[in-house]
Scaffold this motif. Structure first.
Motif, PDB file in Angstrom:
ATOM      1  N   LEU A  72     -10.186  27.546   3.105  1.00  0.00           N
ATOM      2  CA  LEU A  72     -10.538  28.022   1.770  1.00  0.00           C
ATOM      3  C   LEU A  72     -11.516  27.103   1.035  1.00  0.00           C
TER       4      LEU A  72
ATOM      5  N   ILE B 252      -7.855  32.936  -4.938  1.00  0.00           N
ATOM      6  CA  ILE B 252      -6.754  33.043  -3.976  1.00  0.00           C
ATOM      7  C   ILE B 252      -5.672  32.013  -4.290  1.00  0.00           C
TER       8      ILE B 252
ATOM      9  N   GLN C  42     -11.745  40.594  -5.688  1.00  0.00           N
ATOM     10  CA  GLN C  42     -13.083  40.023  -5.842  1.00  0.00           C
ATOM     11  C   GLN C  42     -13.010  38.872  -6.834  1.00  0.00           C
TER      12      GLN C  42
ATOM     13  N   PHE D 159     -15.041  28.065   0.514  1.00  0.00           N
ATOM     14  CA  PHE D 159     -15.407  29.131  -0.415  1.00  0.00           C
ATOM     15  C   PHE D 159     -15.262  28.682  -1.861  1.00  0.00           C
TER      16      PHE D 159
ATOM     17  N   TYR E 276     -12.602  39.497  -1.133  1.00  0.00           N
ATOM     18  CA  TYR E 276     -11.694  38.913  -0.149  1.00  0.00           C
ATOM     19  C   TYR E 276     -10.588  39.912   0.183  1.00  0.00           C
TER      20      TYR E 276
ATOM     21  N   VAL F 149     -11.429  33.739   7.358  1.00  0.00           N
ATOM     22  CA  VAL F 149     -11.460  32.471   6.632  1.00  0.00           C
ATOM     23  C   VAL F 149     -10.536  31.487   7.344  1.00  0.00           C
TER      24      VAL F 149
ATOM     25  N   ILE G 183      -6.871  35.732   6.042  1.00  0.00           N
ATOM     26  CA  ILE G 183      -7.774  35.970   4.916  1.00  0.00           C
ATOM     27  C   ILE G 183      -9.151  36.298   5.480  1.00  0.00           C
ATOM     28  N   TYR G 184      -9.769  37.305   4.892  1.00  0.00           N
ATOM     29  CA  TYR G 184     -11.157  37.639   5.212  1.00  0.00           C
ATOM     30  C   TYR G 184     -11.945  37.585   3.909  1.00  0.00           C
ATOM     31  N   ALA G 185     -13.179  37.140   4.000  1.00  0.00           N
ATOM     32  CA  ALA G 185     -13.993  37.049   2.792  1.00  0.00           C
ATOM     33  C   ALA G 185     -15.429  37.462   3.084  1.00  0.00           C
TER      34      ALA G 185
ATOM     35  N   ARG H  90     -19.126  36.917   1.159  1.00  0.00           N
ATOM     36  CA  ARG H  90     -19.901  36.377   0.046  1.00  0.00           C
ATOM     37  C   ARG H  90     -20.874  37.438  -0.456  1.00  0.00           C
TER      38      ARG H  90
ATOM     39  N   ILE I 293     -14.007  32.543  -4.937  1.00  0.00           N
ATOM     40  CA  ILE I 293     -12.988  33.076  -4.036  1.00  0.00           C
ATOM     41  C   ILE I 293     -11.844  32.090  -3.841  1.00  0.00           C
TER      42      ILE I 293
ATOM     43  N   PHE J 130     -17.316  41.084   5.963  1.00  0.00           N
ATOM     44  CA  PHE J 130     -16.088  40.295   5.889  1.00  0.00           C
ATOM     45  C   PHE J 130     -15.923  39.456   7.156  1.00  0.00           C
TER      46      PHE J 130
END
Length: 334
Positions: free
Chosen positions: A121, A153, A145, A124, A131, A118, A190-192, A194, A149, A115
């Motif tokens: 956005l 969101i 998920q 992504f 996320y 972000v 926000i954390y994401a 991939r 992404i 993670f």
């Protein structure tokens, strides 16, 4: 990056690189706009699977024979439950420790390993993975998920929880707050991550989450029929740290019947003042201990709502009671 007026983002505001367009519900959650009533059900009930007895037993909640539109009584009853859960949730969030929340979040991020914060956005767009949306103002997070992404969101930001799904499980006292009622500007981080296996990443992160700080109503991972069945049989809940006073089951029955007696006596009064009489009752929360079985939480407000549901209070009387309690009764545009 974001300009605001009275908590509502202007037309050209940006948040995480996304333009926020004007919305009647604003871009920060408020109690005033929470649980906005809606005539439609998320999923229309079907007569045959329910059976005639259950179908007739739920007729009070609809204003048409086919059960397609919520009744005025249901709108009042459901919004009252949702707003009471809102207040319990806000008190609960305020009681949480910010440092404990940050420690819990860092643990989830460490378990996920992949993670990353972000900043924008759009980076992504079309990217699959998991996320984490962080709501620092409420010391809560949500793990999800998606195969896209960015799109998912933005759907959260623009969505409203279906009116009939605001309460999760059977009780306002332990229902987890619906994260889709939080707006774009409530999302502070926000954390994401991939991944071509987004369900697996989501599940690993969700299993690491401290449930005190997590708004996920269901367990993470692929939503198999078994997972849905287990969730429906044992829905997640939270205690909200409610302060209550103990009440024996016999005392509960007496207090409950006292509410119904007050309604009956007002019917006989030369000068009816039912809404005022009911609103002046003590609405404190009690833990009721059954002679057998688990305890449950109860308030006289539950008894008043039940009386309305069973036709002992008319819709105008129930609305007048809610207004006497300080609520703003809202009706949808039909």
């Amino acid at each position: 990056m974001t300009s605001q007026t009275n908590g509502v983002a202007n037309e050209q505001s940006e948040h995480f690189g996304e333009k926020l367009r004007a919305s009647k519900f604003g871009h920060k959650m408020t109690r005033e706009m929470y649980a906005y009533p809606n005539r439609s059900q998320k999923q229309r009930p079907k007569r045959e699977p329910l059976g005639e007895q259950l179908w007739e037993g739920t007729a009070w909640a609809y204003r048409d024979e086919e059960h397609t539109q919520n009744s005025d009584l249901y709108l009042l009853w459901q919004r009252d439950k949702a707003l009471r859960n809102f207040d319990l949730s806000m008190d609960y969030f305020s009681s949480l420790d910010a440092d404990d929340f940050e420690t819990a979040l860092e643990y989830v991020l460490a378990r996920g390993r992949t993670f990353k914060p972000v900043e924008s956005l759009p980076a992504f767009d079309g990217k699959a993975g998991a996320y984490i949306m962080v709501f620092d103002g409420y010391k809560q997070l949500y793990i999800g998920q998606s195969w896209d992404i960015r799109k998912r969101i933005k759907q959260h930001w623009g969505a409203r929880k279906p009116f009939d799904r605001l309460i999760y499980g059977r009780s306002i006292y332990n229902s987890i707050f619906p994260m889709d009622e939080l707006r774009a500007l409530d999302t502070t981080r926000i954390y994401a991550a991939r991944s071509t296996s987004p369900y697996a990443v989501e599940q690993r992160a969700e299993e690491a989450a401290d449930q005190r700080f997590c708004l996920n109503r269901m367990t993470g991972g692929e939503p198999t029929p078994m997972a849905w069945m287990l969730s429906s049989l044992g829905p997640r809940s939270r205690s909200h740290g409610i302060v209550s006073t103990p009440l024996s089951y016999q005392d509960y029955e007496r207090e409950r019947d006292g509410v119904y007696e007050a309604i009956r006596l007002d019917r006989l009064s030369a000068e009816p003042r039912l809404a005022t009489v009911l609103a002046q009752m003590n609405m404190g929360i009690h833990t009721v201990q059954r002679d057998t079985g688990d305890p449950f939480l109860w308030s006289r407000r539950d008894a008043i709502a039940r009386a309305a549901k069973h036709g002992e209070l008319s819709v105008p009387e129930f609305a007048a009671f809610l207004e006497a309690m300080g609520e703003n009764v809202v009706w949808p545009a039909d």
